[in-house]
Design an enzyme around this catalytic site. Structure first.
Site, PDB file in Angstrom:
ATOM      1  N   PRO A 292       0.283  -1.132  -0.006  1.00 18.53           N
ATOM      2  CA  PRO A 292      -0.055   0.004   0.310  1.00 18.53           C
ATOM      3  C   PRO A 292       1.323   1.597  -0.080  1.00 18.53           C
ATOM      4  O   PRO A 292       2.076   1.541   0.315  1.00 18.53           O
ATOM      5  CB  PRO A 292      -0.892  -0.385   1.347  1.00 18.53           C
ATOM      6  CG  PRO A 292      -0.967  -1.834   1.719  1.00 18.53           C
ATOM      7  CD  PRO A 292       0.742  -2.019   1.211  1.00 18.53           C
ATOM      8  N   PRO A 293       0.103   1.968  -0.327  1.00 19.24           N
ATOM      9  CA  PRO A 293       0.577   3.860  -0.605  1.00 19.24           C
ATOM     10  C   PRO A 293       1.117   3.919   1.053  1.00 19.24           C
ATOM     11  O   PRO A 293       0.847   3.915   2.094  1.00 19.24           O
ATOM     12  CB  PRO A 293       0.528   4.815  -0.684  1.00 19.24           C
ATOM     13  CG  PRO A 293      -0.857   3.838  -1.258  1.00 19.24           C
ATOM     14  CD  PRO A 293      -0.956   1.871  -0.842  1.00 19.24           C
ATOM     15  N   GLY A 294       2.587   4.346   1.320  1.00 23.06           N
ATOM     16  CA  GLY A 294       3.276   5.297   2.440  1.00 23.06           C
ATOM     17  C   GLY A 294       3.230   4.037   3.597  1.00 23.06           C
ATOM     18  O   GLY A 294       3.737   3.836   4.984  1.00 23.06           O
ATOM     19  N   THR A 295       4.034   2.531   3.059  1.00 20.88           N
ATOM     20  CA  THR A 295       4.282   1.700   3.804  1.00 20.88           C
ATOM     21  C   THR A 295       5.730   1.612   4.000  1.00 20.88           C
ATOM     22  O   THR A 295       6.732   1.043   5.211  1.00 20.88           O
ATOM     23  CB  THR A 295       4.026   0.191   3.722  1.00 20.88           C
ATOM     24  OG1 THR A 295       4.577   0.184   1.929  1.00 20.88           O
ATOM     25  CG2 THR A 295       3.080  -0.023   4.224  1.00 20.88           C
ATOM     26  N   GLY A 296       6.729   2.161   3.187  1.00 19.47           N
ATOM     27  CA  GLY A 296       8.200   2.170   3.398  1.00 19.47           C
ATOM     28  C   GLY A 296       8.867   1.782   1.651  1.00 19.47           C
ATOM     29  O   GLY A 296       9.871   1.288   2.169  1.00 19.47           O
ATOM     30  N   HIS A 513     -28.096  10.369  19.088  1.00 16.69           N
ATOM     31  CA  HIS A 513     -27.703   9.738  17.911  1.00 16.69           C
ATOM     32  C   HIS A 513     -26.273   8.867  18.177  1.00 16.69           C
ATOM     33  O   HIS A 513     -25.347   7.568  18.035  1.00 16.69           O
ATOM     34  CB  HIS A 513     -27.007  10.407  16.833  1.00 16.69           C
ATOM     35  CG  HIS A 513     -26.670   9.667  15.418  1.00 16.69           C
ATOM     36  ND1 HIS A 513     -27.592   9.241  14.619  1.00 16.69           N
ATOM     37  CD2 HIS A 513     -26.128   9.261  15.069  1.00 16.69           C
ATOM     38  CE1 HIS A 513     -27.260   7.897  13.817  1.00 16.69           C
ATOM     39  NE2 HIS A 513     -25.718   8.380  13.755  1.00 16.69           N
ATOM     40  N   GLU A 514     -24.934   9.776  18.692  1.00 18.94           N
ATOM     41  CA  GLU A 514     -24.043   9.213  19.106  1.00 18.94           C
ATOM     42  C   GLU A 514     -23.895   8.372  20.724  1.00 18.94           C
ATOM     43  O   GLU A 514     -22.555   7.309  20.146  1.00 18.94           O
ATOM     44  CB  GLU A 514     -22.706  10.737  18.994  1.00 18.94           C
ATOM     45  CG  GLU A 514     -22.870  10.904  17.964  1.00 18.94           C
ATOM     46  CD  GLU A 514     -22.113  10.232  17.047  1.00 18.94           C
ATOM     47  OE1 GLU A 514     -21.785   9.275  17.005  1.00 18.94           O
ATOM     48  OE2 GLU A 514     -22.685  10.695  15.786  1.00 18.94           O
TER      49      GLU A 514
END
EC number: 3.4.24.-
Length: 728
Positions: A292-296, A513-514
């Site tokens: 994936p993008p950004g894994t090094g 809701h929360e």
């Protein structure tokens, strides 16, 4: 982290814009000045009648010169015969001798003609002697001596000047041409019908202007990032880093130990290639880093070059393909030529999918620049000597789009997965990024790693930076755990929208809701624990959020866990309906995710009454969420589609019934949590559990659920063998 290496090709480009503007202004100014000089005619205009008059005067002057010379010669001869018998003739001869001893031509009156100037008023030109006349079919040119003076002041004349004159002949007939030729012969002026070439003399301003503009164009191309030679389009655009510019090592790479172990052999080969060659071994020609993008991936490639201490060529897949046909293939060949000359070295191609996409979709018989470039890459990777010391390292996050010929053994022999780090990996990455950050004693990297599930190395680096910025903004001497928790919320949920003020009715609705989400998540045992509940608007559209923190890494999901997730998603809109007898649009994302989960249970996982079958094929990228237009390939009939829709509706309706029962049984807790949210706007997990315990009347967990998940009974191997022997 280590500083980014500096490229040898890099240069300062801060002032390029201003320099280009000055160069353009200089070029325009020079062009205007030269054009004005070229188009301005500095030749004097001399009318044809005036030219004939000057020639006639020159002819008379020539006759007077010849007569005087003849008289002088006759006087000298008579003086030699009888110098004493004729005293009167001696006087004449003496004067003639005196005349000859000087310059006889100076005593002859020079013919002149005065004409008005064609450009200035009250200015007259006094033309005199002609010289070097050239006669063409349509014009007559030559040199003329002239003086300029003002009409009312004829005595104040400018110094004599010799300039070129121009006379337009129009359409002369034979008589006029013959008359002009006779005048030229009689005038004694040098003239010719065939003038020698004076191209440089007449056109040097044009040549100078062209040269200046070409030089300025070359300089501007260089300053704007262009190149000097016309053949530079075929040169590779790879940046060369020497071993001194690559301080990155494997110590700077954390959280991906498996990938590091896979590439250690590449480093060992670059250092000790003789060890492998002596045994007949062959190092992989190419290493493909997938993840994936950004894994090094890029950092790992730099670490390979830094550990091996060899030159490192870095470029992107988009650097090859251009609008000019054949440029990409030429750049590929030039790249490998440079690499072989600097072997051993590493070629790193980032975003390989921009260059190596599959050729299956190409038009038969057509021509594609990308396909030609890919063919050149295939030939170069399988053509150069495997023992040359050149290793190709490429990175991509879309391996499913690559051409099969590029992935076969012999090109990219080794595929290394650089996946998202686990809890231990995230802790190691955080330890690398906080080396230069002042941390408070309360900071626990393990706790930060546990609440950042799914984060990659780039996300963690951004997280540490956000925490440091928050601490500096708050004026703290060190970064505490509070800043890290806030940074996690900023990264996952977005920035706080303090200027987005809700009215009181909407704020109460969002609080219910929360609170509904939080209560159902806490009531079901097979859900992730609640980390925080907030009604502070964040991001683009979130008016509130409920954050859950997983206890451990999860790779599988059971049917009961998926159903619990759906109940948590539906709890918000059911809480609104139970309190206000009405629902709002705030549950759009909840309903979307719940419906997609139910559809996946039916079509992908076989968790429905339709049976354990798969009804669609996932075509999404395994590393890029949402990539591509069509994410699924449908594999069912229209009748089955109706059954699928009914089954999805049934599952969602069942979840609605169960979720409504949970909320109705715990309405007192719902009111207490909502009231506290309206007071403080955000509560953490500890405060939530305290409110639940104080306001709960019966057992908190939903009846029919268990806190411990069932486990399979592991039968020892010896017991299994003894049972089989007894049966036999």
């Amino acid at each position: 982290m280590s500083n980014e290496p500096k490229s040898k090709r890099g240069g300062s480009s801060e002032n390029r814009g201003g320099g280009n503007v000055w160069l353009v202004l200089l070029a325009v100014t020079g062009a205007v000045v030269l054009s004005a000089f070229l188009f301005s005619d500095n030749r004097r205009r001399l009318a044809y009648p005036h030219l004939k008059e000057l020639l006639a005067m020159s002819a008379e002057r020539q006759e007077m010169l010849e007569a005087q010379r003849s008289a002088s010669e006759s006087g000298d001869a008579a003086a030699n015969v009888d110098g004493e018998s004729r005293p009167e003739s001696s006087v004449i001869s003496r004067s003639s001798s005196a005349l000859i001893s000087g310059d006889p031509a100076n005593d002859i009156p020079v013919p002149k003609i005065v004409v008005p100037s064609s450009t200035k008023e009250d200015v007259w030109h006094e033309f005199s002697r002609l010289d070097n006349i050239f006669v063409a079919d349509d014009r007559i040119t030559g040199k003329v001596h002239f003086k300029s003076f003002v009409k009312n002041h004829p005595s104040e004349k400018e110094p004599a000047e010799e300039v070129t004159f121009l006379t337009i002949r129009g359409y002369p007939n034979d008589l006029i041409a013959a008359e002009l030729e006779d005048l030229l012969v009689q005038s004694g002026v040098k003239w010719d019908n065939d003038r020698p070439s004076r191209f440089l003399e007449n056109h040097w301003p044009e040549l100078l202007m062209i040269g200046v503009l070409v030089a300025l164009g070359i300089v501007m191309l260089k300053r704007m990032g262009g190149v000097g030679s016309p053949m530079s389009f075929s040169r590779s655009r790879g940046k060369l880093y020497s071993e001194d510019d690559l301080p990155t090592t494997f110590e700077d790479v954390a959280g991906i130990e498996e990938a590091v172990d896979e590439v250690r052999e590449v480093v060992d080969f670059l250092k000790n290639s003789e060890k492998y060659q002596s045994l007949g071994g062959r190092i992989p020609k190419g290493v493909l880093l997938v993840g994936p993008p950004g894994t090094g991936k890029t950092l790992l490639a730099k670490a390979i070059a830094g550990e091996a201490g060899v030159p490192f060529f870095s470029l992107s897949g988009s650097d090859f393909v251009e609008m000019f046909v054949g440029v990409g293939a030429a750049r590929v060949r030039d790249m490998f030529t440079q690499a072989v000359n600097r072997a051993p070295c590493i070629i790193f191609i980032d975003e390989l999918d921009a260059l190596g996409k599959s050729r299956s979709g190409s038009v038969v018989g057509g021509h594609d620049e990308r396909e030609q470039t890919l063919n050149a890459l295939l030939v170069e990777m399988d053509g150069f000597d495997s023992n040359s010391g050149v290793i190709v390292v490429a990175a991509t996050n879309r391996p499913e789009t690559l051409d099969p010929a590029l992935l076969r053994p012999g090109r990219f022999d080794r595929h290394v997965l650089v996946d998202r780090p686990d809890v231990a990996g995230r802790e190691e990455i955080l330890a690398v990024h906080v080396k230069n950050v002042k941390l408070d004693e309360t900071v626990e990297l393990k706790g930060i790693a546990s609440i950042t599930s799914g984060f990659v190395g780039a996300d963690l680096a951004n997280l540490v930076n956000e925490a440091a910025l928050l601490a500096a903004r708050n004026g703290k001497p060190a970064v505490a755990m509070e800043e890290f928790n806030e940074a996690v919320e900023r990264v996952t949920a977005g920035l706080e929208k303090k200027n987005r003020v809700m009215n009181e009715d909407e704020k109460i609705r969002v609080a219910y809701h929360e609170s509904g989400h939080a209560l159902v998540a806490a009531a079901l045992p097979n859900t992730d624990p609640v980390h925080k509940v907030s009604i502070i608007p964040r991001g683009l559209a979130a008016l509130g959020y409920m954050m859950q923190r997983p206890e451990s890494e999860r790779f599988l999901m059971t049917k009961s866990e998926l159903e619990s997730q759906m109940k948590v998603m539906l709890a918000g809109t059911l809480a609104e309906e139970m309190i206000f007898q009405d629902i709002s649009t705030g549950a759009q994302n909840d309903l979307e995710r719940c419906t997609e989960t139910a559809r996946s249970m039916v079509m992908d996982y076989g968790m429905s009454r339709l049976g354990r079958i798969n009804l669609r094929r996932n075509t999404r990228s395994p590393f890029l969420a949402g990539s591509g237009g069509g994410e699924y390939q449908i594999m069912h009939s229209d009748e089955m589609a109706k059954m699928i829709d009914k089954e999805v509706s049934r599952i969602v309706d069942d979840m609605l019934v169960h979720t409504r029962e949970i909320l109705e049984q715990r309405r007192d807790v719902l009111e207490a949590v909502t009231q506290r949210l309206l007071e403080v706007e955000a509560i953490d997990s500890d405060e939530l559990m305290r409110l639940i315990q104080e306001n709960s009347r019966g057992p908190w967990l939903v009846p029919g659920t268990v806190t411990e998940k069932p486990k399979a009974k592991i039968v020892p191997r010896e017991e299994t063998e003894s049972q089989q022997s007894n049966r036999s």
